[in-house]
Design a protein around this motif. Structure first.
Motif, PDB file in Angstrom:
ATOM      1  N   GLU A 175     -10.289   2.184  18.985  1.00 19.60           N
ATOM      2  CA  GLU A 175      -9.299   2.206  17.922  1.00 19.60           C
ATOM      3  C   GLU A 175      -7.919   2.506  18.487  1.00 19.60           C
ATOM      4  O   GLU A 175      -7.760   3.341  19.363  1.00 19.60           O
ATOM      5  CB  GLU A 175      -9.670   3.250  16.869  1.00 19.60           C
ATOM      6  N   HIS A 176      -6.912   1.790  17.972  1.00 21.18           N
ATOM      7  CA  HIS A 176      -5.521   2.021  18.353  1.00 21.18           C
ATOM      8  C   HIS A 176      -4.876   2.855  17.256  1.00 21.18           C
ATOM      9  O   HIS A 176      -5.110   2.618  16.079  1.00 21.18           O
ATOM     10  CB  HIS A 176      -4.764   0.699  18.486  1.00 21.18           C
ATOM     11  N   GLN A 177      -4.073   3.815  17.646  1.00 19.47           N
ATOM     12  CA  GLN A 177      -3.321   4.610  16.692  1.00 19.47           C
ATOM     13  C   GLN A 177      -1.857   4.602  17.119  1.00 19.47           C
ATOM     14  O   GLN A 177      -1.349   5.573  17.670  1.00 19.47           O
ATOM     15  CB  GLN A 177      -3.890   6.025  16.610  1.00 19.47           C
ATOM     16  N   PRO A 178      -1.178   3.468  16.876  1.00 18.32           N
ATOM     17  CA  PRO A 178       0.205   3.345  17.344  1.00 18.32           C
ATOM     18  C   PRO A 178       1.153   4.265  16.603  1.00 18.32           C
ATOM     19  O   PRO A 178       0.973   4.542  15.426  1.00 18.32           O
ATOM     20  CB  PRO A 178       0.532   1.876  17.042  1.00 18.32           C
ATOM     21  N   GLU A 179       2.151   4.751  17.350  1.00 20.34           N
ATOM     22  CA  GLU A 179       3.198   5.574  16.747  1.00 20.34           C
ATOM     23  C   GLU A 179       4.157   4.711  15.923  1.00 20.34           C
ATOM     24  O   GLU A 179       4.667   5.143  14.909  1.00 20.34           O
ATOM     25  CB  GLU A 179       3.983   6.314  17.831  1.00 20.34           C
ATOM     26  N   ARG A 180       4.414   3.494  16.405  1.00 18.86           N
ATOM     27  CA  ARG A 180       5.341   2.574  15.738  1.00 18.86           C
ATOM     28  C   ARG A 180       4.629   1.265  15.470  1.00 18.86           C
ATOM     29  O   ARG A 180       3.850   0.795  16.295  1.00 18.86           O
ATOM     30  CB  ARG A 180       6.562   2.302  16.614  1.00 18.86           C
ATOM     31  N   LEU A 181       4.941   0.653  14.335  1.00 17.76           N
ATOM     32  CA  LEU A 181       4.268  -0.572  13.932  1.00 17.76           C
ATOM     33  C   LEU A 181       5.241  -1.417  13.126  1.00 17.76           C
ATOM     34  O   LEU A 181       6.031  -0.884  12.351  1.00 17.76           O
ATOM     35  CB  LEU A 181       3.059  -0.182  13.083  1.00 17.76           C
ATOM     36  N   VAL A 182       5.189  -2.730  13.312  1.00  9.88           N
ATOM     37  CA  VAL A 182       5.989  -3.656  12.511  1.00  9.88           C
ATOM     38  C   VAL A 182       5.014  -4.474  11.675  1.00  9.88           C
ATOM     39  O   VAL A 182       4.119  -5.126  12.206  1.00  9.88           O
ATOM     40  CB  VAL A 182       6.841  -4.596  13.395  1.00  9.88           C
ATOM     41  N   LEU A 183       5.165  -4.405  10.356  1.00 12.67           N
ATOM     42  CA  LEU A 183       4.357  -5.185   9.418  1.00 12.67           C
ATOM     43  C   LEU A 183       5.266  -6.205   8.759  1.00 12.67           C
ATOM     44  O   LEU A 183       6.270  -5.831   8.153  1.00 12.67           O
ATOM     45  CB  LEU A 183       3.724  -4.272   8.366  1.00 12.67           C
ATOM     46  N   LYS A 184       4.917  -7.480   8.891  1.00 11.78           N
ATOM     47  CA  LYS A 184       5.721  -8.542   8.289  1.00 11.78           C
ATOM     48  C   LYS A 184       4.877  -9.271   7.258  1.00 11.78           C
ATOM     49  O   LYS A 184       3.775  -9.717   7.555  1.00 11.78           O
ATOM     50  CB  LYS A 184       6.207  -9.511   9.356  1.00 11.78           C
ATOM     51  N   LEU A 210      -6.794  -3.969   7.699  1.00 10.13           N
ATOM     52  CA  LEU A 210      -6.909  -4.445   9.074  1.00 10.13           C
ATOM     53  C   LEU A 210      -7.216  -3.277   9.999  1.00 10.13           C
ATOM     54  O   LEU A 210      -6.513  -2.269   9.986  1.00 10.13           O
ATOM     55  CB  LEU A 210      -5.599  -5.116   9.503  1.00 10.13           C
ATOM     56  N   LEU A 211      -8.272  -3.406  10.797  1.00  9.73           N
ATOM     57  CA  LEU A 211      -8.616  -2.404  11.794  1.00  9.73           C
ATOM     58  C   LEU A 211      -7.745  -2.645  13.017  1.00  9.73           C
ATOM     59  O   LEU A 211      -7.719  -3.748  13.558  1.00  9.73           O
ATOM     60  CB  LEU A 211     -10.098  -2.511  12.175  1.00  9.73           C
ATOM     61  N   LEU A 212      -7.010  -1.634  13.445  1.00  7.43           N
ATOM     62  CA  LEU A 212      -6.165  -1.725  14.625  1.00  7.43           C
ATOM     63  C   LEU A 212      -7.001  -1.253  15.803  1.00  7.43           C
ATOM     64  O   LEU A 212      -7.153  -0.061  16.032  1.00  7.43           O
ATOM     65  CB  LEU A 212      -4.913  -0.867  14.461  1.00  7.43           C
ATOM     66  N   ALA A 213      -7.564  -2.213  16.551  1.00  7.85           N
ATOM     67  CA  ALA A 213      -8.495  -1.850  17.609  1.00  7.85           C
ATOM     68  C   ALA A 213      -8.678  -2.997  18.585  1.00  7.85           C
ATOM     69  O   ALA A 213      -8.335  -4.141  18.299  1.00  7.85           O
ATOM     70  CB  ALA A 213      -9.851  -1.474  17.010  1.00  7.85           C
ATOM     71  N   ASP A 270       9.562  -0.788  -3.356  1.00  6.88           N
ATOM     72  CA  ASP A 270       8.230  -1.279  -3.061  1.00  6.88           C
ATOM     73  C   ASP A 270       7.201  -0.303  -3.612  1.00  6.88           C
ATOM     74  O   ASP A 270       6.980   0.746  -3.033  1.00  6.88           O
ATOM     75  CB  ASP A 270       8.041  -1.473  -1.558  1.00  6.88           C
ATOM     76  N   PRO A 271       6.546  -0.648  -4.721  1.00  3.66           N
ATOM     77  CA  PRO A 271       5.598   0.276  -5.319  1.00  3.66           C
ATOM     78  C   PRO A 271       4.237   0.267  -4.635  1.00  3.66           C
ATOM     79  O   PRO A 271       3.353   0.991  -5.037  1.00  3.66           O
ATOM     80  CB  PRO A 271       5.472  -0.260  -6.752  1.00  3.66           C
ATOM     81  N   GLN A 272       4.033  -0.566  -3.625  1.00  7.05           N
ATOM     82  CA  GLN A 272       2.728  -0.695  -2.996  1.00  7.05           C
ATOM     83  C   GLN A 272       2.526   0.380  -1.932  1.00  7.05           C
ATOM     84  O   GLN A 272       3.336   0.533  -1.040  1.00  7.05           O
ATOM     85  CB  GLN A 272       2.589  -2.061  -2.340  1.00  7.05           C
ATOM     86  N   PRO A 273       1.431   1.131  -2.018  1.00  4.58           N
ATOM     87  CA  PRO A 273       1.181   2.122  -0.973  1.00  4.58           C
ATOM     88  C   PRO A 273       0.751   1.445   0.327  1.00  4.58           C
ATOM     89  O   PRO A 273       0.002   0.481   0.316  1.00  4.58           O
ATOM     90  CB  PRO A 273       0.054   2.974  -1.549  1.00  4.58           C
ATOM     91  N   ILE A 274       1.255   1.947   1.431  1.00  4.19           N
ATOM     92  CA  ILE A 274       0.876   1.451   2.744  1.00  4.19           C
ATOM     93  C   ILE A 274       0.223   2.603   3.482  1.00  4.19           C
ATOM     94  O   ILE A 274       0.773   3.694   3.527  1.00  4.19           O
ATOM     95  CB  ILE A 274       2.088   0.936   3.538  1.00  4.19           C
ATOM     96  N   GLN A 275      -0.941   2.359   4.056  1.00  2.00           N
ATOM     97  CA  GLN A 275      -1.656   3.387   4.797  1.00  2.00           C
ATOM     98  C   GLN A 275      -1.779   2.943   6.241  1.00  2.00           C
ATOM     99  O   GLN A 275      -2.108   1.798   6.513  1.00  2.00           O
ATOM    100  CB  GLN A 275      -3.045   3.606   4.207  1.00  2.00           C
ATOM    101  N   VAL A 276      -1.523   3.857   7.172  1.00  5.71           N
ATOM    102  CA  VAL A 276      -1.609   3.524   8.599  1.00  5.71           C
ATOM    103  C   VAL A 276      -2.265   4.667   9.351  1.00  5.71           C
ATOM    104  O   VAL A 276      -1.918   5.810   9.157  1.00  5.71           O
ATOM    105  CB  VAL A 276      -0.210   3.297   9.214  1.00  5.71           C
ATOM    106  N   GLN A 277      -3.183   4.355  10.174  1.00  8.45           N
ATOM    107  CA  GLN A 277      -3.711   5.224  11.222  1.00  8.45           C
ATOM    108  C   GLN A 277      -4.355   4.243  12.184  1.00  8.45           C
ATOM    109  O   GLN A 277      -3.654   3.478  12.803  1.00  8.45           O
ATOM    110  CB  GLN A 277      -4.676   6.271  10.693  1.00  8.45           C
ATOM    111  N   SER A 278      -5.679   4.235  12.314  1.00  5.85           N
ATOM    112  CA  SER A 278      -6.303   3.193  13.113  1.00  5.85           C
ATOM    113  C   SER A 278      -6.608   1.993  12.227  1.00  5.85           C
ATOM    114  O   SER A 278      -7.113   0.982  12.685  1.00  5.85           O
ATOM    115  CB  SER A 278      -7.572   3.697  13.790  1.00  5.85           C
ATOM    116  N   GLN A 279      -6.301   2.120  10.938  1.00  4.74           N
ATOM    117  CA  GLN A 279      -6.397   1.018   9.996  1.00  4.74           C
ATOM    118  C   GLN A 279      -5.048   0.848   9.315  1.00  4.74           C
ATOM    119  O   GLN A 279      -4.327   1.813   9.125  1.00  4.74           O
ATOM    120  CB  GLN A 279      -7.435   1.295   8.909  1.00  4.74           C
ATOM    121  N   LEU A 280      -4.765  -0.381   8.951  1.00  8.69           N
ATOM    122  CA  LEU A 280      -3.564  -0.654   8.174  1.00  8.69           C
ATOM    123  C   LEU A 280      -4.027  -1.167   6.828  1.00  8.69           C
ATOM    124  O   LEU A 280      -4.843  -2.083   6.769  1.00  8.69           O
ATOM    125  CB  LEU A 280      -2.704  -1.705   8.875  1.00  8.69           C
ATOM    126  N   LYS A 281      -3.535  -0.550   5.759  1.00  6.77           N
ATOM    127  CA  LYS A 281      -3.902  -0.983   4.420  1.00  6.77           C
ATOM    128  C   LYS A 281      -2.637  -1.178   3.600  1.00  6.77           C
ATOM    129  O   LYS A 281      -1.745  -0.347   3.632  1.00  6.77           O
ATOM    130  CB  LYS A 281      -4.787   0.049   3.732  1.00  6.77           C
TER     131      LYS A 281
END
Length: 189
Positions: free
Chosen positions: A101-110, A89-92, A47-58
């Motif tokens: 803002e939510h800063q989850p330790e674990r996340l499932v992206l489908k 997507l803003l996780l909030a 998967d060459p796509q970068p995924i960014q996670v904190q309080s936002q998912l990109k």
């Protein structure tokens, strides 16, 4: 020209519905305001796509349907929608003008073609699946967040029925509860 009372009433009405309108737009178009610099994480499995996670998912270069699941205060939060070109997507939780803002330790992206298990530090696992619904394996992943102190570990969240808990210090130790009392707590091993 409107009388002053009617103008003020319309202004208050607009002030009440404007936050909800912007929230709907944000969800529909997967638009999130740029808040902070978020480190980029790259998938290691084809998967060459970068995924960014904190309080936002990109997720760069993604168009299509998606679903995001994570746990807040012991309950699963879900965001679903369609992305065009890039998923942001803003996780909030949003209520009127308040944003928590939510800063989850674990996340499932489908996504339509691939699913990801994400930890706050990066991609934990990715696999092929077209189903955007939350599976039992996904629930097991989300609720298997542990706090480790020397030789003891405790679950972050209150234990749930039908979730397989894997002891992080010995993966061969697994527990699954078929029935729990109404007042259950965390699991400590």
């Amino acid at each position: 020209m409107l009388p002053a009372k009617e103008f003020m009433r319309n202004l208050r009405r607009l002030k009440q519905i404007l936050p909800a309108f912007f929230l709907i737009l944000q969800i529909l178009f997967s638009f999130a305001p740029l808040g902070t610099l978020i480190p980029t994480v790259r998938a290691q499995e084809l998967d060459p796509q970068p995924i960014q996670v904190q309080s936002q998912l990109k997720l760069d270069n993604y168009s299509g349907d998606f679903a995001v699941y994570y746990v807040v205060d012991g309950e699963i939060v879900a965001h679903q929608g369609t992305s065009v070109d890039k998923l942001e997507l803003l996780l909030a939780s949003v209520s009127d003008e308040d944003v928590i803002e939510h800063q989850p330790e674990r996340l499932v992206l489908k996504t339509v073609d691939k699913n990801f298990y994400l930890l706050s530090g990066g991609i934990d696992k990715s696999y092929q699946d077209e189903n955007l619904e939350l599976s039992n394996d996904d629930k097991n992943y989300l609720y298997n967040d542990w706090q480790i102190d020397e030789q003891e570990a405790s679950t972050t969240w209150t234990v749930r029925e039908d979730v397989t808990y894997r002891f992080p210090l010995n993966e061969q130790v697994q527990l699954r509860f078929n029935h729990l009392p109404s007042e259950s707590g965390v699991l400590t091993i």
